[in-house]
Structure formats: structure tokens, C-alpha cells
Design a protein around this motif. Structure first.
Motif, PDB file in Angstrom:
ATOM      1  N   SER A 127      17.338  10.051  -0.975  1.00 15.35           N
ATOM      2  CA  SER A 127      18.196   9.389  -1.968  1.00 15.35           C
ATOM      3  C   SER A 127      17.354   8.703  -3.031  1.00 15.35           C
ATOM      4  N   VAL A 128      16.281   8.013  -2.589  1.00 18.15           N
ATOM      5  CA  VAL A 128      15.413   7.328  -3.547  1.00 18.15           C
ATOM      6  C   VAL A 128      14.584   8.336  -4.331  1.00 18.15           C
ATOM      7  N   ARG A 129      14.127   9.367  -3.673  1.00 18.40           N
ATOM      8  CA  ARG A 129      13.289  10.357  -4.354  1.00 18.40           C
ATOM      9  C   ARG A 129      14.048  11.062  -5.485  1.00 18.40           C
ATOM     10  N   HIS A 130      15.352  11.178  -5.353  1.00 18.57           N
ATOM     11  CA  HIS A 130      16.148  11.844  -6.391  1.00 18.57           C
ATOM     12  C   HIS A 130      16.648  10.872  -7.451  1.00 18.57           C
ATOM     13  N   CYS A 131      16.234   9.614  -7.401  1.00 20.54           N
ATOM     14  CA  CYS A 131      16.541   8.677  -8.480  1.00 20.54           C
ATOM     15  C   CYS A 131      15.516   8.877  -9.596  1.00 20.54           C
ATOM     16  N   LYS A 132      15.975   8.980 -10.824  1.00 23.68           N
ATOM     17  CA  LYS A 132      15.080   9.320 -11.932  1.00 23.68           C
ATOM     18  C   LYS A 132      14.090   8.219 -12.252  1.00 23.68           C
ATOM     19  N   TRP A 133      14.327   6.979 -11.802  1.00 24.63           N
ATOM     20  CA  TRP A 133      13.417   5.883 -12.125  1.00 24.63           C
ATOM     21  C   TRP A 133      12.213   5.826 -11.183  1.00 24.63           C
ATOM     22  N   ALA A 134      12.326   6.463 -10.026  1.00 30.65           N
ATOM     23  CA  ALA A 134      11.243   6.406  -9.037  1.00 30.65           C
ATOM     24  C   ALA A 134      10.207   7.490  -9.355  1.00 30.65           C
ATOM     25  N   ASP A 135       8.946   7.042  -9.538  1.00 27.03           N
ATOM     26  CA  ASP A 135       7.848   7.990  -9.762  1.00 27.03           C
ATOM     27  C   ASP A 135       7.193   8.413  -8.449  1.00 27.03           C
ATOM     28  N   GLU A 136       7.060   7.494  -7.518  1.00 27.86           N
ATOM     29  CA  GLU A 136       6.474   7.784  -6.209  1.00 27.86           C
ATOM     30  C   GLU A 136       7.326   7.123  -5.142  1.00 27.86           C
ATOM     31  N   VAL A 137       7.367   7.720  -3.959  1.00 28.26           N
ATOM     32  CA  VAL A 137       8.107   7.166  -2.831  1.00 28.26           C
ATOM     33  C   VAL A 137       7.155   7.068  -1.646  1.00 28.26           C
ATOM     34  N   ILE A 138       7.047   5.874  -1.088  1.00 30.63           N
ATOM     35  CA  ILE A 138       6.223   5.647   0.098  1.00 30.63           C
ATOM     36  C   ILE A 138       7.158   5.582   1.297  1.00 30.63           C
ATOM     37  N   GLU A 139       7.086   6.565   2.150  1.00 28.12           N
ATOM     38  CA  GLU A 139       7.925   6.609   3.341  1.00 28.12           C
ATOM     39  C   GLU A 139       7.355   5.692   4.407  1.00 28.12           C
ATOM     40  N   GLY A 140       8.237   5.002   5.125  1.00 27.30           N
ATOM     41  CA  GLY A 140       7.796   4.094   6.174  1.00 27.30           C
ATOM     42  C   GLY A 140       7.032   2.910   5.627  1.00 27.30           C
ATOM     43  N   SER A 141       7.499   2.353   4.534  1.00 27.48           N
ATOM     44  CA  SER A 141       6.841   1.196   3.926  1.00 27.48           C
ATOM     45  C   SER A 141       6.882   0.017   4.891  1.00 27.48           C
ATOM     46  N   PRO A 142       5.839  -0.828   4.909  1.00 24.49           N
ATOM     47  CA  PRO A 142       5.826  -1.955   5.839  1.00 24.49           C
ATOM     48  C   PRO A 142       6.943  -2.945   5.541  1.00 24.49           C
ATOM     49  N   TRP A 143       7.386  -3.639   6.596  1.00 22.42           N
ATOM     50  CA  TRP A 143       8.470  -4.603   6.440  1.00 22.42           C
ATOM     51  C   TRP A 143       8.062  -5.773   5.546  1.00 22.42           C
ATOM     52  N   VAL A 144       6.808  -6.187   5.665  1.00 22.92           N
ATOM     53  CA  VAL A 144       6.265  -7.249   4.823  1.00 22.92           C
ATOM     54  C   VAL A 144       5.069  -6.684   4.072  1.00 22.92           C
ATOM     55  N   VAL A 145       5.059  -6.864   2.753  1.00 23.56           N
ATOM     56  CA  VAL A 145       3.965  -6.367   1.927  1.00 23.56           C
ATOM     57  C   VAL A 145       2.747  -7.263   2.125  1.00 23.56           C
ATOM     58  N   THR A 146       1.622  -6.645   2.445  1.00 28.95           N
ATOM     59  CA  THR A 146       0.381  -7.386   2.687  1.00 28.95           C
ATOM     60  C   THR A 146      -0.627  -7.083   1.586  1.00 28.95           C
ATOM     61  N   PRO A 147      -1.675  -7.922   1.451  1.00 34.01           N
ATOM     62  CA  PRO A 147      -2.708  -7.627   0.457  1.00 34.01           C
ATOM     63  C   PRO A 147      -3.391  -6.280   0.687  1.00 34.01           C
ATOM     64  N   GLU A 148      -3.573  -5.901   1.954  1.00 35.21           N
ATOM     65  CA  GLU A 148      -4.195  -4.615   2.246  1.00 35.21           C
ATOM     66  C   GLU A 148      -3.354  -3.459   1.713  1.00 35.21           C
ATOM     67  N   PHE A 149      -2.012  -3.610   1.806  1.00 35.33           N
ATOM     68  CA  PHE A 149      -1.127  -2.548   1.306  1.00 35.33           C
ATOM     69  C   PHE A 149      -1.233  -2.424  -0.209  1.00 35.33           C
TER      70      PHE A 149
END
Length: 392
Positions: A127-149
């Protein structure tokens, strides 16, 4: 975008400690060093950590086409709707030149920290990949964004609404999992779309649960496929049979009422038309009457004026004629009056002469004394047989 549940408060953050001696695997996982007997080591602040892991970050402004900003927006995106699309659109348009990287959480993390989803993770990824505004999709993104990510994917900014979101996983460093990004200048605010959310859509489905169950039963689904018991199925079918019967009765009542309403409207329209026609006729008659009365008034005024002119002319004519007749009569009668005057004067003279003769001949002798001898002669002379002789 769906909101993540808020977790309980964690211990206060203290000054970061030196963890450069830790293995890279432990640094990337955000693991804190074990407590030592000399001093207790705590987890490093994420705002400080991102500066250490990415010291040469140039904080791009997105105006250089050769160095577009990489913007990250994460979420669950269950039952992808236009509110999600608007959020991604805002993130994409934050800078003139930007690459939007969208992170979608997995089913495992979502079910563990928030609850059951309607779409599977594959359906949400697509669904997200077929949205025209999304250039890249990261599957299984972490629940909390960390500096390493952020360092791994070279993320410049994180886009999200400014409300505080709790960290149920405990991987963050505070009550708000986006707080350290706000402190480090890597957070870009977007606005939520009011009136639409995945929770609201699910609430509608739960609220109208029986309607959707009956609809699917009517389309051929079995009660086992829908997870409905036999008694529940019969209750729903009976309820909707009564509901359909009530709907038909209401439709029939509405139809009858509609016909009566149409007839009433038609009668009112005819009455209105009749009143309008009567008003127009009345106004026409009044107008014609007014015009005719005005015409007659003018005619009467003209007739009265004409009669006045005729009367004035007649009076003038009579006056002229009277003056002329008087002049004619006076000029005609003057000779006659003269002759009459002459005749009267002549007659008067004759009468005077006669009177004088009578006086001289008859009255004066009578006034004298009579003689005896003349009595016989008087009688003889006064006898009627003797004519009186007069001289002219």
C-alpha cells in the motif's frame, strides 16, 4: 498515521559515558556497558550519540539538486487511507529537493506493542509502495528510530506530527521517542489530517459489526468463515429480516406520503396559479378601468371646456346682436318719434284751439246774466235740432 502507545516513565537521563571501547555490535544495538564497581555506567543520550556517529552531518537545506535531503517517515499504515497519503505528501514537500524514505513496521512489532492489525505486513508494504509520494520503503522498520538506523540509511530528517509518542519497547531514551530528534535538530513537523484515522475506521466496523456480518452472509460467506456461532447467525438474520420489513413499511409509507405530498404540492401550485391569474385579471381590470375613467374624465373635461366656449361665444354673440338691434331700432324709430311728436303737437294745438272756441262761444255767454226775453231764444238756440256752426 497511527499513534503508538505511551509507555511508563523511565529513569532520568544522566551524562553520557565513554563507550567507544565497546564492540561495534553492542554500539549499534544501543546496549549499555555492564555496571562496574567504580562507577555505574548508563545508556548514552541519543542526541549526543548521533553527533558522535555522524559528526560530519551538514544539515542540508534541500535546495541543492545534487544533495537532496533524505526524509524519513515511519508508521504502521494499517488500512492505508488518504490521511496517510497527506502525511507523506507533507513530508515530501518539506524541501525543494527531497527523497522520502518510508518505514513500515512489521506485524510482529505491531502486534507486540500495539495490537492486531487488519492488513498483513505485506499488504501494508505494498500500500505504501504504491503511494506516489514514497521514494523508498523500508520493510520491518524498527519500532523506535535509533541513531544507528539514521546513520545506516543516511537519514537527514525525521518527519512526524509534534505530539509526544511513548515508547512501549523501552528502546528509547525518554517519554517521547522523537524527543532526541527534536533536540538534535533532525525533526520536521507535519500535521495530522483531522477526521480520519485507522482507529476511527475500525471503530466504524466494530460499531456496525452486525451489518457487515449480515452483508457477508448474504454474499455467500459461511458463519464459520466469519467466526459466528449458529445462534448469533440466526439472531442476525432474524434481526435483519425485521429490519428489512420495517424498511419496506417505511418506504411504502414514504411513497404514500410522497404521493400525498406531490398531490398537495400540485393543488397548492394550482391554487397559487389561480390566485396569480385572478390577481393579474384584477390588476388588468383595474388598469383598464383606470384608463377608461381617465379617458372619460378627459372627454368630460373637453366637453365642459367646449360647452363653456360655446356658452361664452353665444353670450358674446347675443351681446353683439343686442347692441346691433338697439342701434337699428333707435335709428329706425327716430323719424317715427319725430312724426308722432309733430302729430301730438298738432293735436295739442287743435285741442287748445277748440277749447278756446268753446270757451269763447259757449262758456263766456253762460257766465253773463240772462235776460227774460232771451230765454226763449236760448232754448231755441240750444235745441238739438239746431246745428252749431263754427268757423274754421
Amino acid at each position: 498515521m497511527a499513534r503508538k502507545p505511551k509507555a511508563a516513565k523511565t529513569a532520568p537521563v544522566v551524562a553520557p559515558t565513554e563507550i567507544s571501547s565497546l564492540p561495534i555490535s553492542e554500539r549499534c544495538n544501543g546496549a549499555a556497558p555492564k555496571a562496574s564497581t567504580s562507577s555505574e555506567l548508563v545508556k548514552e543520550d541519543f542526541a549526543t550519540k548521533i553527533k558522535r556517529l555522524w559528526p560530519d552531518w551538514d544539515k542540508p537545506d534541500g535546495k541543492d539538486p545534487t544533495r537532496p535531503c533524505r526524509i524519513f517517515a515511519d508508521g504502521i499504515f494499517d488500512m492505508f487511507h488518504f490521511g496517510h497519503s497527506k502525511c507523506l505528501e507533507q513530508a515530501k514537500k518539506l524541501f525543494p529537493y527531497a527523497t522520502l524514505v518510508v518505514g513500515v513496521c512489521s506485524d510482529a512489532d505491531t502486534i507486540k506493542y500495539k495490537g492486531q492489525t487488519v492488513f498483513t505486513e505485506y499488504e501494508r508494504y505494498e500500500s505504501v509502495r504504491h503511494c506516489k509520494w514514497a521514494d523508498e520503503v523500508i520493510e520491518g522498520s524498527p519500532w523506535v528510530v535509533t541513531p544507528e538506523f539514521l546513520v545506516e540509511h543516511q537519514i537527514d530528517y525525521v518527519a512526524h506530527d509534534a505530539l509526544p509518542y511513548g515508547d512501549a519497547s523501552g528502546a528509547g531514551d525518554g517519554d517521547d521517542c522523537y524527543a532526541w530528534m527534536k533536540r538534535s535538530g533532525r525533526f520536521q513537523e507535519t500535521q495530522r489530517t483531522p477526521g480520519v484515522s485507522t482507529s476511527d475506521i475500525i471503530l466504524r466496523i466494530v460499531k456496525n459489526y452486525n451489518d457487515y456480518v449480515f452483508r457477508n452472509l448474504a454474499r455467500g460467506y459461511t458463519r464459520k468463515e466469519l467466526g459466528v456461532g449458529l445462534l448469533k447467525e440466526r439472531q442476525i438474520r432474524a434481526k435483519y429480516q425485521i429490519k428489512n420489513l420495517s424498511r419496506r413499511v417505511q418506504e411504502q409509507q414514504a411513497r404514500i406520503y410522497g404521493r400525498g405530498r406531490k398531490m398537495k404540492n400540485r393543488i397548492e401550485e394550482q391554487v397559487q396559479n389561480s390566485r396569480s391569474i385572478y390577481t393579474r385579471v384584477q390588476n388588468r381590470i383595474a388598469q383598464q378601468t383606470s384608463l377608461q375613467m381617465t379617458k372619460w374624465h378627459h372627454e368630460i373635461q373637453d366637453s365642459a371646456k367646449w360647452l363653456h366656449e360655446v356658452q361664452t361665444s353665444a353670450e358674446s354673440y347675443v351681446q353683439r346682436m343686442t347692441g346691433n338691434v338697439g342701434k337699428v331700432f333707435r335709428s329706425t324709430l327716430k323719424p317715427v318719434n319725430d312724426e308722432i311728436s309733430k302729430v301730438n303737437k298738432f293735436a295739442h294745438n287743435k285741442v287748445v284751439q277748440v277749447n278756446k272756441v268753446v270757451q269763447d262761444r259757449f262758456l263766456q255767454p253762460l257766465m253773463k246774466p240772462r235776460k227774460s226775453q232771451s230765454s226763449s231764444s236760448f232754448d231755441a238756440s240750444s235745441s238739438p235740432e239746431t246745428p252749431i256752426q263754427t268757423t274754421a
